[in-house]
Write a protein that holds these residues in place. Structure first.
Motif, PDB file in Angstrom:
ATOM      1  N   ILE A 185       0.887  -0.961   0.152  1.00 21.97           N
ATOM      2  CA  ILE A 185      -0.242  -0.372  -0.266  1.00 21.97           C
ATOM      3  C   ILE A 185       0.732   1.477   0.280  1.00 21.97           C
ATOM      4  CG2 ILE A 185      -2.172   1.087   1.402  1.00 21.97           C
ATOM      5  CD1 ILE A 185      -2.690  -1.428   2.199  1.00 21.97           C
ATOM      6  N   THR A 220      -3.363   4.751  -1.463  1.00 25.15           N
ATOM      7  CA  THR A 220      -4.170   4.849  -1.352  1.00 25.15           C
ATOM      8  C   THR A 220      -4.606   7.051  -1.575  1.00 25.15           C
ATOM      9  OG1 THR A 220      -2.882   6.772   0.714  1.00 25.15           O
ATOM     10  CG2 THR A 220      -3.938   3.906   0.611  1.00 25.15           C
ATOM     11  N   VAL A 236      -1.027  -0.668  -3.843  1.00 29.83           N
ATOM     12  CA  VAL A 236      -2.422  -0.271  -3.501  1.00 29.83           C
ATOM     13  C   VAL A 236      -1.996   1.261  -3.763  1.00 29.83           C
ATOM     14  CG1 VAL A 236      -4.790   0.093  -2.506  1.00 29.83           C
ATOM     15  CG2 VAL A 236      -4.113  -1.879  -3.171  1.00 29.83           C
TER      16      VAL A 236
END
Length: 144
Positions: free
Chosen positions: A59, A88, A86
């Motif tokens: 992340i 944010t 991923v």
């Protein structure tokens, strides 16, 4: 007006050089949160990492000059590929390393608006763009 633009460009360029030079001094700190979840700290936003049989999901990617150190740290946690990254949100301390991580064959995932903002950022390349986007819901089933 040209002088003002030149001064502004010089200032931005100087900050970029300083950031790259400082990247050499950054140590990536690893904090184990559970059996297969880690937090990496360097400069900027933290990185979440899940390791397991299915591979690695991370992340956020921090700044591009830190990518080699971040990848090396993740390799100490798992010999599996980084399957997913991923984002944010679009800030450089969360997406700056996207291009470097995508070179590993990693799929980048983010909200539709993150893709728009990263694409609008002249410093980012097309390799930095999320290739999987979502609007209001997304489920990723990996590593239990």
């Amino acid at each position: 007006m040209k002088t003002l633009k030149a001064i502004f460009s010089l200032i931005v360029f100087s900050f970029s050089l300083i950031a790259c030079a400082q990247a050499k001094d950054v140590i990536i700190k690893t904090t184990k949160l559970s059996d297969n979840i880690y937090m990496l700290e360097g400069r900027g936003g933290n990185i979440g990492v899940s390791v397991g049989e299915d591979g690695v999901i991370m992340i956020d990617s921090q700044f591009a000059p830190l990518s080699d150190k971040i990848i090396a740290t993740i390799k100490k946690l798992s010999d599996k590929d980084i399957k997913f990254l991923v984002n944010t949100h679009h800030h450089g301390d969360h997406t700056g390393g996207n291009g470097n991580i995508s070179k590993l064959g990693t799929q980048i995932i983010a909200h539709d608006n993150v893709r728009k903002w990263v694409k609008a950022n002249a410093k980012q390349s097309d390799k930095s763009l999320p290739i999987i986007t979502f609007n209001d819901k997304l489920s990723i089933h990996i590593n239990g």
